[in-house]
Design an enzyme around this catalytic site. Structure first.
Site, PDB file in Angstrom:
ATOM      1  N   HIS A   9      -5.506   2.706   6.012  1.00 37.41           N
ATOM      2  CA  HIS A   9      -4.717   2.945   4.794  1.00 37.41           C
ATOM      3  C   HIS A   9      -5.070   4.302   4.154  1.00 37.41           C
ATOM      4  CE1 HIS A   9      -2.247   0.583   1.630  1.00 37.41           C
ATOM      5  NE2 HIS A   9      -2.011   1.887   1.524  1.00 37.41           N
ATOM      6  N   ARG A  53       3.820  -0.958   3.690  1.00 39.04           N
ATOM      7  CA  ARG A  53       2.884  -2.032   3.351  1.00 39.04           C
ATOM      8  C   ARG A  53       2.841  -2.992   4.531  1.00 39.04           C
ATOM      9  NH1 ARG A  53       1.079   0.819  -0.042  1.00 39.04           N
ATOM     10  NH2 ARG A  53       1.019   0.508  -2.293  1.00 39.04           N
ATOM     11  N   GLU A 102      -4.755  -7.007   4.753  1.00 32.98           N
ATOM     12  CA  GLU A 102      -5.737  -5.950   4.540  1.00 32.98           C
ATOM     13  C   GLU A 102      -6.921  -6.418   3.709  1.00 32.98           C
ATOM     14  OE1 GLU A 102      -2.994  -2.404   4.343  1.00 32.98           O
ATOM     15  OE2 GLU A 102      -4.596  -1.786   2.995  1.00 32.98           O
ATOM     16  N   GLY A 160      13.804   6.694   0.897  1.00 33.11           N
ATOM     17  CA  GLY A 160      13.509   7.177  -0.457  1.00 33.11           C
ATOM     18  C   GLY A 160      12.734   8.481  -0.364  1.00 33.11           C
ATOM     19  N   ARG A 161      11.812   8.672  -1.298  1.00 37.37           N
ATOM     20  CA  ARG A 161      11.066   9.944  -1.345  1.00 37.37           C
ATOM     21  C   ARG A 161      10.332  10.211  -0.029  1.00 37.37           C
ATOM     22  NH1 ARG A 161      10.181   7.749  -6.926  1.00 37.37           N
ATOM     23  NH2 ARG A 161       9.139   6.149  -5.717  1.00 37.37           N
TER      24      ARG A 161
HETATM   25  P1  NAD Z   1      11.036   5.006  -2.860  1.00 35.56           P
HETATM   26  O1  NAD Z   1      11.279   3.989  -3.895  1.00 35.56           O
HETATM   27  O2  NAD Z   1      11.318   6.444  -3.161  1.00 35.56           O
HETATM   28  O3  NAD Z   1      11.825   4.651  -1.522  1.00 35.56           O
HETATM   29  C1  NAD Z   1      11.950   3.354  -1.014  1.00 35.56           C
HETATM   30  C2  NAD Z   1      13.313   3.252  -0.316  1.00 35.56           C
HETATM   31  O4  NAD Z   1      13.376   1.982   0.328  1.00 35.56           O
HETATM   32  C3  NAD Z   1      14.489   3.340  -1.292  1.00 35.56           C
HETATM   33  O5  NAD Z   1      15.409   4.319  -0.839  1.00 35.56           O
HETATM   34  C4  NAD Z   1      15.083   1.940  -1.256  1.00 35.56           C
HETATM   35  O6  NAD Z   1      16.501   1.931  -1.454  1.00 35.56           O
HETATM   36  C5  NAD Z   1      14.718   1.497   0.148  1.00 35.56           C
HETATM   37  N1  NAD Z   1      14.759   0.047   0.337  1.00 35.56           N
HETATM   38  C6  NAD Z   1      14.441  -0.932  -0.556  1.00 35.56           C
HETATM   39  N2  NAD Z   1      14.650  -2.137   0.006  1.00 35.56           N
HETATM   40  C7  NAD Z   1      15.096  -1.922   1.264  1.00 35.56           C
HETATM   41  C8  NAD Z   1      15.470  -2.773   2.332  1.00 35.56           C
HETATM   42  N3  NAD Z   1      15.458  -4.114   2.205  1.00 35.56           N
HETATM   43  N4  NAD Z   1      15.857  -2.207   3.500  1.00 35.56           N
HETATM   44  C9  NAD Z   1      15.893  -0.863   3.637  1.00 35.56           C
HETATM   45  N5  NAD Z   1      15.568  -0.007   2.659  1.00 35.56           N
HETATM   46  C10 NAD Z   1      15.156  -0.531   1.490  1.00 35.56           C
HETATM   47  O7  NAD Z   1       9.504   4.813  -2.438  1.00 35.56           O
HETATM   48  P2  NAD Z   1       8.537   5.866  -1.733  1.00 35.56           P
HETATM   49  O8  NAD Z   1       7.858   6.680  -2.787  1.00 35.56           O
HETATM   50  O9  NAD Z   1       9.280   6.566  -0.632  1.00 35.56           O
HETATM   51  O10 NAD Z   1       7.431   4.882  -1.134  1.00 35.56           O
HETATM   52  C11 NAD Z   1       7.789   3.863  -0.229  1.00 35.56           C
HETATM   53  C12 NAD Z   1       6.647   2.882  -0.049  1.00 35.56           C
HETATM   54  O11 NAD Z   1       5.618   3.477   0.742  1.00 35.56           O
HETATM   55  C13 NAD Z   1       5.928   2.493  -1.345  1.00 35.56           C
HETATM   56  O12 NAD Z   1       6.580   1.416  -1.997  1.00 35.56           O
HETATM   57  C14 NAD Z   1       4.541   2.134  -0.898  1.00 35.56           C
HETATM   58  O13 NAD Z   1       4.417   0.751  -0.712  1.00 35.56           O
HETATM   59  C15 NAD Z   1       4.389   2.852   0.449  1.00 35.56           C
HETATM   60  N6  NAD Z   1       3.343   3.896   0.429  1.00 35.56           N
HETATM   61  C16 NAD Z   1       2.250   3.733   1.200  1.00 35.56           C
HETATM   62  C17 NAD Z   1       1.287   4.717   1.230  1.00 35.56           C
HETATM   63  C18 NAD Z   1       0.060   4.589   2.089  1.00 35.56           C
HETATM   64  O14 NAD Z   1      -0.991   5.041   1.693  1.00 35.56           O
HETATM   65  N7  NAD Z   1       0.169   4.009   3.263  1.00 35.56           N
HETATM   66  C19 NAD Z   1       1.427   5.877   0.448  1.00 35.56           C
HETATM   67  C20 NAD Z   1       2.558   6.004  -0.329  1.00 35.56           C
HETATM   68  C21 NAD Z   1       3.526   5.005  -0.337  1.00 35.56           C
END
Ligand code: NAD
Length: 322
Positions: free
Chosen positions: A283, A236, A265, A153-154
């Site tokens: 984190h 996560r 956590e 994703g993003r």
């Molecule tokens: P997003 O929704 O843009 O991308 C998530 C991607 O995962 C999507 O392309 C989706 O199709 C894919 N996906 C969903 N289920 C899946 C599966 N079973 N197998 C493979 N791919 C799968 O989200 P994002 O903005 O890129 O963020 C991703 C995650 O990162 C967030 O949900 C958040 O939990 C985590 N995050 C953590 C921190 C941190 O501080 N550590 C910061 C930002 C985001």
């Protein structure tokens, strides 16, 4: 004036944006983060500005008069969105503004683990450096290696962009394929999870936490990894089976791990603590001054819009507000 509950302090300009829209009640600093306590504090409030450690589920979401929960995070696994929708409570998050900081940090963990930077720093500080040696602190090559991205994703795409500059071969696993143009631009190849695990020198996880992604990486995946593989997790904690990771590291089924998030956590599996081939961060993947300020502003704007009767820009359950 409407009241909103601010669970934890946020950064400027968030507080000003909230104060212009409503009376802000601060949750007691260090207060208990269980549902009953949050529900009690939320009585009489139309909104809650929450963070990822706040369990916002049925008990909280059924608070009479509650209209919106604004999470200061892109992930929203701490919120039961289906229950929110059933109670006609809007839920919002902060997508996009943290992509670069988080992608940078995933790459930081990848490089720090591969080149043993934390271990090297301790080595110097503990007075062990007595001169150059040909076999000292040998690590893994990054340039030209194979990177497997789980969830493109993003943030996954941001990591792929960075990997391109390191001439990495990029594999990805995601039920949603990238548009062909994006695949070509990033040089990324979509594969199934088994192939990604078997062929990657580095594996970076970027999926949301859902029932489907919980323990997505567990014993069968560790058994199939290359012995030189390094696993990076900035998504996560529960996406990785932490006990299985410890076992796999002990059995040398992979070379190391760079972790920003943990299954329970803020607890970290005690066996990870002494492992020199594991880099542990508290984190902080999105923790830059600019990003945390933009997250605060975005969450505050989402809440302010909802309080004024509008449709927040980052609404996760649009069916509540047609
Ligand atoms: P997003 O929704 O843009 O991308 C998530 C991607 O995962 C999507 O392309 C989706 O199709 C894919 N996906 C969903 N289920 C899946 C599966 N079973 N197998 C493979 N791919 C799968 O989200 P994002 O903005 O890129 O963020 C991703 C995650 O990162 C967030 O949900 C958040 O939990 C985590 N995050 C953590 C921190 C941190 O501080 N550590 C910061 C930002 C985001």
């Amino acid at each position: 004036m409407s009241r909103i509950l601010l669970m934890h302090p946020i950064l400027d300009p968030g507080p000003q944006i909230l104060a212009e829209a409503a009376e802000v009640i601060a949750y007691p600093a260090g207060g208990p983060l269980d549902e009953a306590s949050i529900r009690q504090a939320a009585e009489g409030c139309v909104g809650i500005v929450s963070q990822l450690m706040d369990p916002i589920r049925e008990t909280v979401l059924s608070t009479p008069g509650l209209k919106c929960v604004s999470n200061v995070a892109v992930g929203f696994d701490n919120i039961d969105v289906a229950a929110a929708t059933a109670h006609k409570v809007m839920v919002t998050n902060t997508p996009g503004v943290l992509d670069d900081a988080t992608s940078d940090f995933a790459f930081t963990l990848l490089m720090t683990t591969a080149r043993r930077v934390v271990e090297a720093d301790h080595f110097i500080r503990s007075g062990q450096f007595h001169g150059w040696a040909i076999d000292m602190m040998l690590g893994q090559d990054i340039y030209g290696a194979t990177l497997g991205i789980i969830g493109i994703g993003r943030i996954g795409r941001g990591v792929a962009h960075r990997a391109k500059g390191f001439n990495m071969r990029i594999l990805y696993y995601d039920p949603q394929p990238l548009p062909q143009e994006a695949e070509e631009q990033l040089g990324a190849t979509r594969v199934d999870l088994n192939r990604l695990i078997a062929e990657s020198d580095f594996i970076s996880v970027h999926v949301p936490l859902t029932p489907e992604t919980q323990h997505l990486i567990s014993t069968p995946q560790f058994n199939a990894m290359k012995r030189n593989a390094i696993l990076v997790n900035t998504s996560r904690g529960p996406v990785i089976d932490e006990a299985a990771l410890v076992e796999a590291l002990n059995a040398k089924k992979l070379a190391g791990a760079g972790l920003d998030v943990y299954e329970r956590e803020p607890a970290v599996h005690p066996h990870l603590i002494p492992m020199a081939n594991v880099v542990l961060a508290p984190h902080i993947a999105s923790a830059t001054v600019r990003t945390r300020s933009e997250m605060s502003a975005m969450a505050a704007r989402n809440m302010a819009t909802a309080v004024r009767g509008g449709r927040p820009p980052n609404l996760l359950n649009p069916e509540v507000k047609r």
